[in-house]
Design an enzyme around this catalytic site. Structure first.
Site, PDB file in Angstrom:
ATOM      1  N   TYR A 139       0.847  -1.181   0.000  1.00  0.00           N
ATOM      2  CA  TYR A 139       0.000   0.000   0.000  1.00  0.00           C
ATOM      3  C   TYR A 139       0.887   1.237   0.000  1.00  0.00           C
ATOM      4  O   TYR A 139       1.733   1.402   0.876  1.00  0.00           O
ATOM      5  CB  TYR A 139      -0.908   0.024   1.232  1.00  0.00           C
ATOM      6  CG  TYR A 139      -1.962   1.108   1.089  1.00  0.00           C
ATOM      7  CD1 TYR A 139      -3.220   0.804   0.587  1.00  0.00           C
ATOM      8  CD2 TYR A 139      -1.667   2.423   1.398  1.00  0.00           C
ATOM      9  CE1 TYR A 139      -4.167   1.794   0.397  1.00  0.00           C
ATOM     10  CE2 TYR A 139      -2.607   3.425   1.207  1.00  0.00           C
ATOM     11  CZ  TYR A 139      -3.848   3.107   0.708  1.00  0.00           C
ATOM     12  OH  TYR A 139      -4.779   4.093   0.508  1.00  0.00           O
ATOM     13  N   GLN A 200     -10.915   0.016   0.324  1.00  0.00           N
ATOM     14  CA  GLN A 200     -11.274  -0.787  -0.860  1.00  0.00           C
ATOM     15  C   GLN A 200     -10.049  -1.452  -1.485  1.00  0.00           C
ATOM     16  O   GLN A 200     -10.121  -2.575  -1.984  1.00  0.00           O
ATOM     17  CB  GLN A 200     -12.066   0.040  -1.890  1.00  0.00           C
ATOM     18  CG  GLN A 200     -11.386   1.292  -2.444  1.00  0.00           C
ATOM     19  CD  GLN A 200     -11.567   2.520  -1.546  1.00  0.00           C
ATOM     20  OE1 GLN A 200     -11.904   2.419  -0.367  1.00  0.00           O
ATOM     21  NE2 GLN A 200     -11.353   3.709  -2.106  1.00  0.00           N
ATOM     22  N   ASN A 223      -3.798   5.832   5.906  1.00  0.00           N
ATOM     23  CA  ASN A 223      -4.583   6.632   6.853  1.00  0.00           C
ATOM     24  C   ASN A 223      -5.402   5.722   7.780  1.00  0.00           C
ATOM     25  O   ASN A 223      -5.219   4.508   7.801  1.00  0.00           O
ATOM     26  CB  ASN A 223      -5.465   7.636   6.095  1.00  0.00           C
ATOM     27  CG  ASN A 223      -6.495   6.933   5.209  1.00  0.00           C
ATOM     28  OD1 ASN A 223      -6.778   5.741   5.371  1.00  0.00           O
ATOM     29  ND2 ASN A 223      -7.052   7.674   4.277  1.00  0.00           N
ATOM     30  N   GLN A 268      11.876  15.213  12.004  1.00  0.00           N
ATOM     31  CA  GLN A 268      10.800  14.332  12.445  1.00  0.00           C
ATOM     32  C   GLN A 268       9.496  15.107  12.562  1.00  0.00           C
ATOM     33  O   GLN A 268       8.432  14.659  12.129  1.00  0.00           O
ATOM     34  CB  GLN A 268      11.161  13.714  13.810  1.00  0.00           C
ATOM     35  CG  GLN A 268      10.465  12.433  14.090  1.00  0.00           C
ATOM     36  CD  GLN A 268      10.644  11.450  12.951  1.00  0.00           C
ATOM     37  OE1 GLN A 268       9.661  11.003  12.407  1.00  0.00           O
ATOM     38  NE2 GLN A 268      11.858  11.147  12.546  1.00  0.00           N
ATOM     39  N   HIS A 271       6.925  15.875   9.641  1.00  0.00           N
ATOM     40  CA  HIS A 271       6.038  14.843   9.082  1.00  0.00           C
ATOM     41  C   HIS A 271       4.587  15.129   9.414  1.00  0.00           C
ATOM     42  O   HIS A 271       3.692  14.914   8.605  1.00  0.00           O
ATOM     43  CB  HIS A 271       6.375  13.462   9.657  1.00  0.00           C
ATOM     44  CG  HIS A 271       7.452  12.759   8.906  1.00  0.00           C
ATOM     45  ND1 HIS A 271       7.293  12.356   7.615  1.00  0.00           N
ATOM     46  CD2 HIS A 271       8.699  12.370   9.256  1.00  0.00           C
ATOM     47  CE1 HIS A 271       8.401  11.748   7.202  1.00  0.00           C
ATOM     48  NE2 HIS A 271       9.275  11.744   8.177  1.00  0.00           N
ATOM     49  N   GLU A 336      11.320   5.001  17.819  1.00  0.00           N
ATOM     50  CA  GLU A 336      11.429   4.519  16.440  1.00  0.00           C
ATOM     51  C   GLU A 336      12.845   4.819  15.896  1.00  0.00           C
ATOM     52  O   GLU A 336      13.527   3.940  15.412  1.00  0.00           O
ATOM     53  CB  GLU A 336      10.362   5.225  15.593  1.00  0.00           C
ATOM     54  CG  GLU A 336      10.331   4.779  14.150  1.00  0.00           C
ATOM     55  CD  GLU A 336       9.411   5.666  13.307  1.00  0.00           C
ATOM     56  OE1 GLU A 336       8.974   6.742  13.792  1.00  0.00           O
ATOM     57  OE2 GLU A 336       9.147   5.293  12.149  1.00  0.00           O
ATOM     58  N   HIS A 337      13.234   6.101  15.956  1.00  0.00           N
ATOM     59  CA  HIS A 337      14.573   6.523  15.511  1.00  0.00           C
ATOM     60  C   HIS A 337      15.369   6.983  16.723  1.00  0.00           C
ATOM     61  O   HIS A 337      14.880   7.815  17.500  1.00  0.00           O
ATOM     62  CB  HIS A 337      14.490   7.701  14.543  1.00  0.00           C
ATOM     63  CG  HIS A 337      13.636   7.462  13.342  1.00  0.00           C
ATOM     64  ND1 HIS A 337      12.321   7.891  13.274  1.00  0.00           N
ATOM     65  CD2 HIS A 337      13.900   6.835  12.175  1.00  0.00           C
ATOM     66  CE1 HIS A 337      11.821   7.527  12.105  1.00  0.00           C
ATOM     67  NE2 HIS A 337      12.737   6.890  11.416  1.00  0.00           N
ATOM     68  N   ASP A 370      16.654   7.554   6.263  1.00  0.00           N
ATOM     69  CA  ASP A 370      15.321   7.550   5.663  1.00  0.00           C
ATOM     70  C   ASP A 370      15.363   7.266   4.168  1.00  0.00           C
ATOM     71  O   ASP A 370      14.441   6.682   3.619  1.00  0.00           O
ATOM     72  CB  ASP A 370      14.650   8.920   5.850  1.00  0.00           C
ATOM     73  CG  ASP A 370      14.136   9.117   7.257  1.00  0.00           C
ATOM     74  OD1 ASP A 370      14.016   8.115   7.986  1.00  0.00           O
ATOM     75  OD2 ASP A 370      13.846  10.268   7.622  1.00  0.00           O
ATOM     76  N   GLU A 424      -0.780 -36.588  28.757  1.00  0.00           N
ATOM     77  CA  GLU A 424      -1.713 -35.540  28.338  1.00  0.00           C
ATOM     78  C   GLU A 424      -3.063 -36.117  27.948  1.00  0.00           C
ATOM     79  O   GLU A 424      -3.955 -35.381  27.512  1.00  0.00           O
ATOM     80  CB  GLU A 424      -1.121 -34.742  27.167  1.00  0.00           C
ATOM     81  CG  GLU A 424       0.113 -33.937  27.562  1.00  0.00           C
ATOM     82  CD  GLU A 424       0.629 -33.018  26.448  1.00  0.00           C
ATOM     83  OE1 GLU A 424       0.122 -33.115  25.300  1.00  0.00           O
ATOM     84  OE2 GLU A 424       1.520 -32.203  26.735  1.00  0.00           O
ATOM     85  N   HIS A 429      -1.884 -40.028  19.753  1.00  0.00           N
ATOM     86  CA  HIS A 429      -0.505 -39.538  19.633  1.00  0.00           C
ATOM     87  C   HIS A 429       0.469 -40.622  20.122  1.00  0.00           C
ATOM     88  O   HIS A 429       1.485 -40.896  19.483  1.00  0.00           O
ATOM     89  CB  HIS A 429      -0.293 -38.276  20.481  1.00  0.00           C
ATOM     90  CG  HIS A 429      -0.847 -37.021  19.877  1.00  0.00           C
ATOM     91  ND1 HIS A 429      -2.188 -36.769  19.767  1.00  0.00           N
ATOM     92  CD2 HIS A 429      -0.227 -35.928  19.367  1.00  0.00           C
ATOM     93  CE1 HIS A 429      -2.364 -35.578  19.218  1.00  0.00           C
ATOM     94  NE2 HIS A 429      -1.192 -35.042  18.967  1.00  0.00           N
TER      95      HIS A 429
END
Lengths: 439, 439
Positions: A139, A200, A223, A268, A271, A336-337, A370, A424, A429
């Protein structure tokens, strides 16, 4: 119009520091029930009506009036033409970045993504076979946050893993195509691409339609609708992580120019208003210098407004007692960074347990990572670096255990397996193991 | 009372085979809205009230009336005593199995779970640091499906990965403790254990309470409440897969005794009425022989009723045109357990792309793998072997990218990064890279 940015100033020696830090870090992935309801409906509709539903939603949400799915497919020739039509510098930069990303992921595959096996003393063979996924979907967001670098970062590891078919989806609201995104798809070796987005697109990839082939895993950011749809199709297909706002944490010993660090915090913050930039430093004068650089540089930035909102709302400059304490707090944040802006990055790196990516030394700006250092820029956010990893070749592979028990092995293992199976209450088995014992 | 089992007989040459197979494979992980509502409430309550809520639910659902959480903790001495109190054979079997599982997972860690790095021609360092999770939670079902082997299969890979603390939760309805489960926790190196189960146990692990420490990841199987709770806390903590009913697929060339294959089909079917056992074979007479063995052996089994329901409701004996076609169909099914009951297992193995575990040759019964061959028995179900892997050391590790760009590297990479960042409209990214260029 000018902007001001003054991140929250904290010190670990403050009474109430822990609570203040916790409040600053708080971010809630609240789900919106309107989004959830819409996504439920879209998924069911695409599952049922296939292409017809995809065409309807693409008309409604992206304003594309087309009569057939073939008009929503970006053909290889169009991707190639986009690449060839780029200005020289962009074309070279894209190829250079792709080559670095490819080399890194090839090393990753070699280091941790190959099949292995061994024979034990009974001659039994044990191991794992590592195989690529058959087909994956990527995506790629469209519109204002269209990032060609993300095409490379998702498609190249899949390609290196040996995935048979890579299907890209990218919305093109009102028909606007981003040539750099199309060119990146060409460079990264995408197999097929469709100008479809939103829930979709996720539904089409997860269930398949007459035209869009069903995939085994879907990766890539999107999103709230895309995130919700990915969460819901998980199990039907694999997904990568669900990303929260981006974050940077800079550990500074005061040796890196304050302007560099200020700009890294900006990179950062630009963004997204919800992005988070944090500085940890034992030197209060250096923190002052970074704040000064923030004041000086902010209004040079085209995205000053977003940067200011992000730094004022979620940023923090934290005075620590020591670099050791800064490392401890970084582990609590699991960023994250993580930049180690220090002349001794290898002194601090072993103390850092949780981070998506660690950037060592003053020259290693996050922005180099990046785009083109090689490692992936899709990284765990919102403290999930405590338990998850950067996107990598391993996300496009899966493992099958390999077990070949020899006749001698079956004779020894069978006794043990039967004992435990009876314990068991699983008698079939036990019998299956006992039947293989030597008579 | 006697039972009859006659799995659906299909042939790939039948008209309508594809549809018949699809119908047979259909399994829907329908979510029950009553379960979902109950889980939502329990999670919120434990998050808010901590220990007090855990005690309330444990009283209500498991019938345990205790006044404090300390009474719900299984102390190391109790686990050790359970181990020492086992009959000799069981104790030896448990230790033997644990040792095999440990050796296999140590090999796995060495083969694919170590840190790696390299320097490029500019002297920049690139790689990944692999680190264990700090603390994990292991859910162990109690009551009728209490499997000590699952304790080993979850805890040992975590231990081999180097996880700092392993917290086990296991419900003990009406106070009934399973000594084999307690003993397995001792052998596997569990750090702390609580007699708590259900959604309340998952909530305690995910959020932490005054007594139960918050973990970074939760693994292990459970009922619908546990599965729903794990799904919901995902993101807050990591989780392993959400398992569906267990499955076996046997590819047979007719060379393995029919009784062995019949018993292997039983060993899956005895787990659960929804478990699925499928045989694929090009020899119709051999399929008849397996059906004959099913008739003969069924009523010897204590769990004949469950086996019969599973085989009649979900089992299938499929006549294929060839072994090659059997391999193709197996790839479509992507089974959890895949036995190659053949004298030439290495001829067929390369054709098999999707499976949780592959058992090669007639001596390798699935039950040996379930208990003590070494590989993990927690495997992807419901076709998720298309994109996921057995539980392993890698599930208890995470990776951080390592990037150290040299001054020379920054000078080259900075130009490229800036070009691409400007192309994406991210000027602070571009400036951060440009500031590091040589003046």
């Amino acid at each position: 119009m000018t902007f001001q940015a003054k991140p929250l100033r904290l010190a670990t020696s403050d009474a109430g520091f822990d609570a203040a830090l916790k409040a600053r870090l708080h971010w809630s992935a609240e789900t919106d029930s309107q989004v959830e309801d819409a996504v439920t409906k879209i998924l069911a509709d695409v599952r049922k009506r296939g292409d017809a539903a995809v065409l309807d939603y693409t008309h409604r949400f992206d304003g594309l009036s087309v009569v057939g799915m073939d008009q929503l497919e970006l053909k290889p020739a169009e991707l190639k033409a986009a690449f060839e039509g780029l200005p020289d510098k962009q074309r070279v930069a894209l190829q250079f970045a792709a080559q670095r990303v490819r080399s890194y992921h090839e090393a990753q595959k070699k280091a941790s993504g190959e099949s292995w096996s061994y024979r034990d003393s009974d001659g039994s063979l044990l191991g794992q076979k590592v195989t690529p996924l058959d087909r994956v979907g990527i995506y790629v967001p469209g519109g204002k946050a269209a990032y060609p670098s993300s095409v490379l970062m998702n498609a190249i590891p899949a390609h290196v893993a040996g995935v048979g078919e890579i299907i890209m989806v990218v919305p093109t609201p009102r028909g606007e195509k981003n040539p750099l995104v199309l060119a990146a798809a060409h460079v990264a070796g995408v197999s097929r691409a469709f100008t479809v987005g939103g829930a979709q697109a996720v539904a089409a990839l997860a269930y398949g339609t007459e035209t869009v082939p069903r995939v085994d895993k879907i990766t890539g950011p999107g999103n709230a609708y895309v995130a919700s749809a990915k969460r819901r199709v998980f199990g039907q297909v694999g997904i990568d992580m669900i990303a929260g706002p981006s974050e940077i944490l800079v550990l500074a010993d005061g040796s890196t120019p304050a302007e560099w660090v200020a700009m890294d915090l900006f990179s950062q913050a630009e963004h997204d208003e919800l992005a988070q930039s944090i500085l940890l430093c034992p030197d209060p004068y250096y923190i002052d210098a970074v704040q000064g650089a923030i004041y000086r540089l902010l209004n040079e930035m085209p995205r000053a407004e977003i940067i200011a909102k992000s730094l004022n709302g979620r940023g923090a400059l934290i005075h620590t007692r020591s670099m050791e304490e800064a490392c401890e707090i970084s582990n609590r944040i699991a960023p994250e960074h993580l930049e180690i802006a220090s002349t001794e990055p290898h002194r601090w790196e072993p103390l850092l347990r949780h981070a998506g990516a660690i950037f060592l030394g003053g020259f290693t700006s996050e922005s180099l990572g990046d785009y083109c250092a090689g490692p992936n820029h899709v990284l765990p956010t919102s403290t999930t670096a405590r338990f998850s990893s950067p996107l990598g070749v391993y996300d496009f592979q899966k493992r099958s255990s390999i077990i070949e028990v020899s006749e001698a092995g079956a004779n020894q293992l069978g006794v043990i397996a039967a004992e435990l199976a009876y314990g068991e209450g699983l008698q079939a088995h036990a019998r299956a193991a006992e039947m293989r014992l030597k008579k």
